[in-house]
Design an enzyme around this catalytic site. Structure first.
Site, mmCIF file in Angstrom:
data_model
loop_
_atom_site.group_PDB
_atom_site.id
_atom_site.type_symbol
_atom_site.label_atom_id
_atom_site.label_comp_id
_atom_site.label_asym_id
_atom_site.label_seq_id
_atom_site.Cartn_x
_atom_site.Cartn_y
_atom_site.Cartn_z
ATOM 1 N N ASP A 41 -14.821 -18.555 1.308
ATOM 2 C CA ASP A 41 -14.725 -18.465 -0.149
ATOM 3 C C ASP A 41 -15.149 -19.784 -0.796
ATOM 4 O OD1 ASP A 41 -11.851 -16.256 -0.710
ATOM 5 O OD2 ASP A 41 -13.948 -15.880 -0.198
ATOM 6 N N ALA A 42 -14.750 -20.898 -0.179
ATOM 7 C CA ALA A 42 -15.058 -22.214 -0.751
ATOM 8 C C ALA A 42 -16.572 -22.442 -0.750
ATOM 9 C CB ALA A 42 -14.361 -23.302 0.047
ATOM 10 N N TYR A 44 -18.857 -20.122 -0.717
ATOM 11 C CA TYR A 44 -19.419 -19.197 -1.702
ATOM 12 C C TYR A 44 -19.294 -19.779 -3.108
ATOM 13 C CZ TYR A 44 -20.172 -14.966 -4.444
ATOM 14 O OH TYR A 44 -20.647 -14.055 -5.349
ATOM 15 N N ASP A 45 -18.104 -20.286 -3.387
ATOM 16 C CA ASP A 45 -17.871 -20.867 -4.713
ATOM 17 C C ASP A 45 -18.815 -22.034 -4.969
ATOM 18 O OD1 ASP A 45 -15.936 -19.067 -5.189
ATOM 19 O OD2 ASP A 45 -14.257 -20.403 -4.742
ATOM 20 N N SER A 90 3.275 14.168 1.392
ATOM 21 C CA SER A 90 3.869 13.819 2.681
ATOM 22 C C SER A 90 4.931 14.861 3.022
ATOM 23 C CB SER A 90 4.430 12.405 2.661
ATOM 24 O OG SER A 90 5.213 12.220 1.530
ATOM 25 N N LEU A 91 5.673 14.641 4.062
ATOM 26 C CA LEU A 91 6.633 15.647 4.522
ATOM 27 C C LEU A 91 8.050 15.101 4.501
ATOM 28 C CD1 LEU A 91 4.703 16.877 7.707
ATOM 29 C CD2 LEU A 91 5.105 18.210 5.629
ATOM 30 N N GLU A 124 4.245 22.813 15.265
ATOM 31 C CA GLU A 124 3.133 22.107 15.912
ATOM 32 C C GLU A 124 3.436 20.624 15.971
ATOM 33 O OE1 GLU A 124 1.291 23.286 12.267
ATOM 34 O OE2 GLU A 124 0.069 21.454 12.255
ATOM 35 N N LYS A 126 3.517 16.696 15.408
ATOM 36 C CA LYS A 126 3.184 15.800 14.299
ATOM 37 C C LYS A 126 2.413 14.634 14.909
ATOM 38 C CE LYS A 126 5.137 13.421 10.334
ATOM 39 N NZ LYS A 126 4.577 12.083 10.495
ATOM 40 N N ASP A 128 0.543 11.193 15.316
ATOM 41 C CA ASP A 128 0.755 9.858 14.760
ATOM 42 C C ASP A 128 -0.594 9.159 14.585
ATOM 43 O OD1 ASP A 128 2.088 7.731 13.789
ATOM 44 O OD2 ASP A 128 2.995 7.114 15.690
ATOM 45 N N ARG A 147 -5.973 9.280 2.676
ATOM 46 C CA ARG A 147 -4.883 9.735 1.815
ATOM 47 C C ARG A 147 -4.658 8.811 0.625
ATOM 48 N NH1 ARG A 147 0.571 9.104 1.226
ATOM 49 N NH2 ARG A 147 1.660 11.024 0.706
ATOM 50 N N TYR A 234 -5.002 20.575 10.449
ATOM 51 C CA TYR A 234 -3.735 21.300 10.361
ATOM 52 C C TYR A 234 -3.403 21.806 8.958
ATOM 53 C CZ TYR A 234 -2.323 16.508 9.198
ATOM 54 O OH TYR A 234 -2.252 15.258 8.659
ATOM 55 N N LYS A 298 6.336 24.875 9.466
ATOM 56 C CA LYS A 298 5.798 25.350 8.189
ATOM 57 C C LYS A 298 6.105 26.838 8.039
ATOM 58 C CE LYS A 298 2.011 22.086 8.694
ATOM 59 N NZ LYS A 298 0.620 21.855 9.101
ATOM 60 N N LYS A 322 11.697 14.949 13.470
ATOM 61 C CA LYS A 322 11.327 13.738 14.202
ATOM 62 C C LYS A 322 12.027 13.680 15.559
ATOM 63 C CE LYS A 322 8.702 11.381 11.417
ATOM 64 N NZ LYS A 322 9.138 10.117 11.040
ATOM 65 N N CYS A 427 27.293 -14.167 -5.640
ATOM 66 C CA CYS A 427 25.890 -13.902 -5.327
ATOM 67 C C CYS A 427 25.307 -15.126 -4.621
ATOM 68 C CB CYS A 427 25.107 -13.612 -6.609
ATOM 69 S SG CYS A 427 23.320 -13.535 -6.336
ATOM 70 N N CYS A 430 22.367 -16.767 -7.014
ATOM 71 C CA CYS A 430 22.556 -17.434 -8.308
ATOM 72 C C CYS A 430 23.990 -17.893 -8.520
ATOM 73 C CB CYS A 430 22.101 -16.529 -9.456
ATOM 74 S SG CYS A 430 23.200 -15.144 -9.753
ATOM 75 N N CYS A 445 25.796 -8.381 -7.988
ATOM 76 C CA CYS A 445 25.728 -9.671 -8.658
ATOM 77 C C CYS A 445 25.791 -9.408 -10.156
ATOM 78 C CB CYS A 445 24.414 -10.351 -8.294
ATOM 79 S SG CYS A 445 23.930 -11.637 -9.441
ATOM 80 N N CYS A 451 19.630 -14.115 -12.608
ATOM 81 C CA CYS A 451 19.570 -14.124 -11.145
ATOM 82 C C CYS A 451 18.113 -14.016 -10.686
ATOM 83 C CB CYS A 451 20.384 -12.970 -10.568
ATOM 84 S SG CYS A 451 20.318 -12.922 -8.764
HETATM 85 S S1 IVH Z 1 1.135 19.037 7.262
HETATM 86 C C1 IVH Z 1 1.683 19.220 2.562
HETATM 87 N N1 IVH Z 1 0.950 18.830 9.836
HETATM 88 O O1 IVH Z 1 2.331 13.572 8.538
HETATM 89 C C2 IVH Z 1 1.877 18.519 3.862
HETATM 90 N N2 IVH Z 1 1.063 16.816 8.579
HETATM 91 O O2 IVH Z 1 4.656 12.686 7.029
HETATM 92 C C3 IVH Z 1 0.697 18.611 4.745
HETATM 93 N N3 IVH Z 1 0.885 14.796 9.944
HETATM 94 O O3 IVH Z 1 0.657 12.920 5.555
HETATM 95 C C4 IVH Z 1 0.899 17.890 6.007
HETATM 96 N N4 IVH Z 1 0.679 15.790 11.889
HETATM 97 O O4 IVH Z 1 -0.654 12.715 7.718
HETATM 98 C C5 IVH Z 1 1.054 18.154 8.691
HETATM 99 N N5 IVH Z 1 0.715 18.798 12.144
HETATM 100 C C6 IVH Z 1 0.821 18.152 10.994
HETATM 101 C C7 IVH Z 1 0.806 16.749 10.942
HETATM 102 C C8 IVH Z 1 0.940 16.104 9.716
HETATM 103 C C9 IVH Z 1 0.726 14.623 11.268
HETATM 104 C C10 IVH Z 1 1.012 13.690 8.971
HETATM 105 C C11 IVH Z 1 0.189 13.815 7.734
HETATM 106 C C12 IVH Z 1 1.155 13.698 6.592
HETATM 107 C C13 IVH Z 1 2.317 13.051 7.247
HETATM 108 C C14 IVH Z 1 3.597 13.396 6.519
#
Ligand code: IVH
Length: 703
Positions: A41-42, A44-45, A90-91, A124, A126, A128, A147, A234, A298, A322, A427, A430, A445, A451
């Site tokens: 950065d330096a 570049y500047d 999300s779920l 199904e 989940k 990761d 996302r 999915y 689901k 989970k 606290c 503060c 507090c 604070c």
């Molecule tokens: S269904 C409307 N199915 O988990 C919800 N999500 O914690 C649609 N993920 O953002 C999500 N495996 O990225 C669905 N078999 C699965 C999944 C799954 C992983 C993720 C997904 C979601 C996150 C929610």
């Protein structure tokens, strides 16, 4: 040797400009498009300063694509932004069998399906990894987006095109088809990638998920191409025609289109089968070759999914069960007190670092005074009454991405001279008194605005992802800006560009850890966020008891900032029409109503708020999918017995059509839907001349 600008001849100046323009342009490309800056950065500047100085001395030499002509700031990140046609949700989570039974119960209650009647689900793994939305138009992949915050993601189309599992063309699909799924990396490929990274002296990835995310978010798709990424489909977003009538059949269609779908997906006819499949997948987990962290259930019938709909961020029709968290034993080295944005004193155990589920853990929450003492909120013993002390051996675990928790304490290993932990009465930040009110679990507090911890935590909340979400301004930056007096309250964020931008005495770009680029990026992100949806503003204020979903309820109810703030002001005495209306909002209780009104009534808070809103253009909140709805903006009251749908479903449906649901009838009510047995509310509606509909009339109105 560089000649000083003042000593340059015109010829020399011309030559210098010809050298500097491409050098700056190349640096820009390396930085913005490749995410791999070639100069600091330096440096570049320095180049840019020299360029501008020469141009200032010889204005007629000004180059066509002079860096001084580039108005505005570059995009806040290397990827362009994509607004999702249908938000990426999300779920909710289930952590044990009981949570799964409750999930099934909630759905049955909502839909009025008796316990004896079967209700099928799919189950199904989940995965990761990181979720990705793929948009196909006329069978061609036209866009891939991450996302992001659920509403807006990053455009990673170029990169997605290099992933083999992702079909580039499909046949027989609807005209518009958005396929959603998870990008992930297998264990073997992850291990190999780190071997290669090590050999190239590149940074190592902590786990396959980080490796997959890092690989997909490469600014150079050539790099993504060399990474072994996979994709499981999915779910889906926008569709021009339905895929099927059940989840299972829709997934089968995706398989036919050429997507990988998870072979462990199973249709189950009751919760017993769900749990059986859960245990089966759990047993296979270690041998799958990729990371999963639970099982997703689901509702199979897509018609029922539609009726169930969504809460703020999660569907009612799905849940993630989970896997139990991994446990580890370690020692508590110290107990520290953190002060939150509402002044709550939260005890945190500082642990001797230990690995739990692949992550090094060195802190765990201890919740509150009672938890440490071995009591629950009703005074009943927890851990059979065992208290927690500094020096104790404890078992810790991680549930989701939240701060780790303490499961239990091993008092057989406790030192003889250990003493019970004494919860502070002041606290630690503060020095103000910390008070625990009758019936409350937490001490607070009483320092309020004086604070510093509360002020910083409020700012952190304000900039957080679900509130203002200002890219480049996270908890760390807020802390240092606060410490240096640059930002004391939210309004100060919006004057940062003026106070510390180009031309000011002190400049952000000259600060340690910052440069011209990063400063410019932050300023443009700040300017971008001057446009803010009303719900995000309300949530960002950090008012006690007002969470994300309440903020949305309030934003939908009041629509605009002037409406909302004047109603809060008018209600300051906890009486009158606006007070009653606030309390009548479904989802607003007496405690929240008081917190809201008192917040607006507090003089200093109010002044800070006025300073803030001056900088903002507050967007009215658009209710979801209201095209063709006849009840947008109307206030509805349901009373009596509904026979076709449950009260919960009727309310959710009305809200999804942009209506507000209230619990009491007033002059502001537009429609009262009265079933059999409706009494005083119906009467009041008739007196006030409010339209009264039967359930059938209501159903045909919204059909
Ligand atoms: S269904 C409307 N199915 O988990 C919800 N999500 O914690 C649609 N993920 O953002 C999500 N495996 O990225 C669905 N078999 C699965 C999944 C799954 C992983 C993720 C997904 C979601 C996150 C929610």
């Amino acid at each position: 040797m560089e000649i000083e600008v003042d000593l340059l001849t015109k010829e020399q100046a011309k030559a210098e400009l010809q050298r500097l323009v491409p050098a700056l342009a190349a640096a820009d490309i390396a930085y913005h498009q490749k995410d791999s800056p070639e100069i600091s950065d330096a440096e570049y500047d320095a180049l840019k300063r020299r360029y501008l100085a020469i141009e200032a001395r010889f204005p007629d030499l000004k180059h066509e694509d002079s860096p001084s002509q580039k108005v505005g700031a570059p995009v806040a990140s290397g990827f362009s932004k994509v607004k999702h046609a249908v938000a990426m949700m999300s779920l909710g989570n289930a952590f044990d069998d009981e949570d799964v039974f409750e999930f099934d119960d909630r759905i049955r209650k909502f839909l009025n399906i008796p316990a004896g009647k079967s209700l099928s689900y799919t189950a199904e793994p989940k995965i990761d990894g990181l979720s990705l939305s793929l948009r196909y138009e006329s069978g061609r992949l036209v866009q891939a987006a991450t996302r992001g915050d659920g509403e807006t993601g990053e455009n990673v189309t170029e990169n997605a095109l290099t992933v083999r599992d992702i079909p580039k063309e499909i046949s027989g699909a609807p005209e518009v088809l958005e396929v959603r799924g998870e990008v992930y990396m297998s264990h073997d490929d992850f291990a190999q990638l780190n071997v290669d990274q090590l050999a190239n002296e590149d940074k190592l990835f902590a786990n396959p998920r980080n490796a997959a995310a890092g690989s997909l978010r490469q600014l150079d798709s050539g790099i993504t191409k060399t990474r072994a990424l996979h994709f499981f489909a999915y779910a889906w977003g926008e569709l021009s025609a339905p895929l099927a009538t059940t989840q299972a059949a829709a997934i089968d269609h995706l398989t036919e289109f050429g997507f990988s779908t998870n072979p462990l997906t199973k249709t189950c006819v009751n919760t017993g089968e769900l749990l059986e499949h859960f245990r089966d997948i759990e047993a296979k987990r270690a041998l799958l070759g990729y990371d999963i962290d639970g099982v997703v259930y689901k509702v199979n019938d897509l018609g029922l999914q539609e009726r169930l709909g969504y809460r703020t961020n999660t569907p009612r029709w799905a849940i993630a069960h989970k896997f139990p968290a991994e446990m580890a034993s370690t020692v508590i080295e110290d107990i520290e007190i953190q002060v939150g944005r509402t002044g709550a004193l939260s005890p945190v155990a500082r642990l001797k670092p230990v690995t739990v589920g692949g992550v090094v853990v060195s802190n765990a929450t201890l919740h509150n005074e009672d938890y440490i003492a071995g009591r629950d909120s009703n005074g009943q013993p927890i851990r059979e009454g065992r208290d927690i002390r500094i020096g104790d051996w404890v078992t810790v675990y991680r549930a989701g991405d939240v701060i780790p928790k303490v499961k239990d304490v091993d008092i057989s290993r406790r030192a003889k001279d250990s003493k019970p932990y004494e919860f502070p009465k002041k606290c630690p930040e503060c020095g103000s008194d910390a008070i625990r009110e009758e019936g409350e679990a937490v001490s607070r507090c009483t320092g309020g605005l004086i604070c510093p911890a509360q002020a910083v935590e409020k700012l952190k909340h304000f900039v957080s992802r679900t509130a203002f979400n200002i890219e480049g301004l996270g908890a760390k930056q807020v802390e240092t800006f606060y410490a240096d007096g640059w930002v004391q309250e939210p309004a100060d964020i919006f004057t940062l560009p003026v106070r510390y931008g180009d031309g000011s005495l002190q400049q952000l770009k000259n600060r340690e850890g910052w440069g011209a680029k990063s400063a410019e990026k932050l300023f443009s992100a700040i300017k971008e966020r001057q446009n803010i949806p009303l719900n995000r503003l309300i949530f960002g204020l950090g008012i006690r008891h007002v969470g994300e979903s309440s903020a949305m309820t309030l934003a939908r109810h009041y629509g605009s900032w002037p409406n909302f703030s004047s109603a809060m002001e008018n209600a300051r005495d906890h009486s009158g029409a606006d007070w009653d209306a606030l309390n009548a909002i479904d989802g607003v209780g007496a405690v929240m109503a008081a917190a809201l009104v008192d917040y607006f009534h507090q003089e200093q808070t109010r002044a800070a708020l006025d300073r803030l809103v001056q900088h903002l253009r507050i967007e009215t909140v658009r209710p979801p999918s209201v095209e063709g709805s006849k009840v947008v903006g109307k206030t509805i009251v349901f009373t009596g017995t509904l026979e076709k749908v449950t009260r919960a479903e009727a309310k959710a449906k009305a809200e999804s059509l942009g209506a507000k649901v209230s619990g009491s009838v007033s002059a502001k009510t537009d429609i009262v839907v009265a079933g059999p047995g409706a009494g005083s509310k119906r009467k009041k509606a008739e007196e006030l001349g409010v339209e009264v509909l039967s359930e059938d009339e209501w159903i045909s109105l919204i059909a």
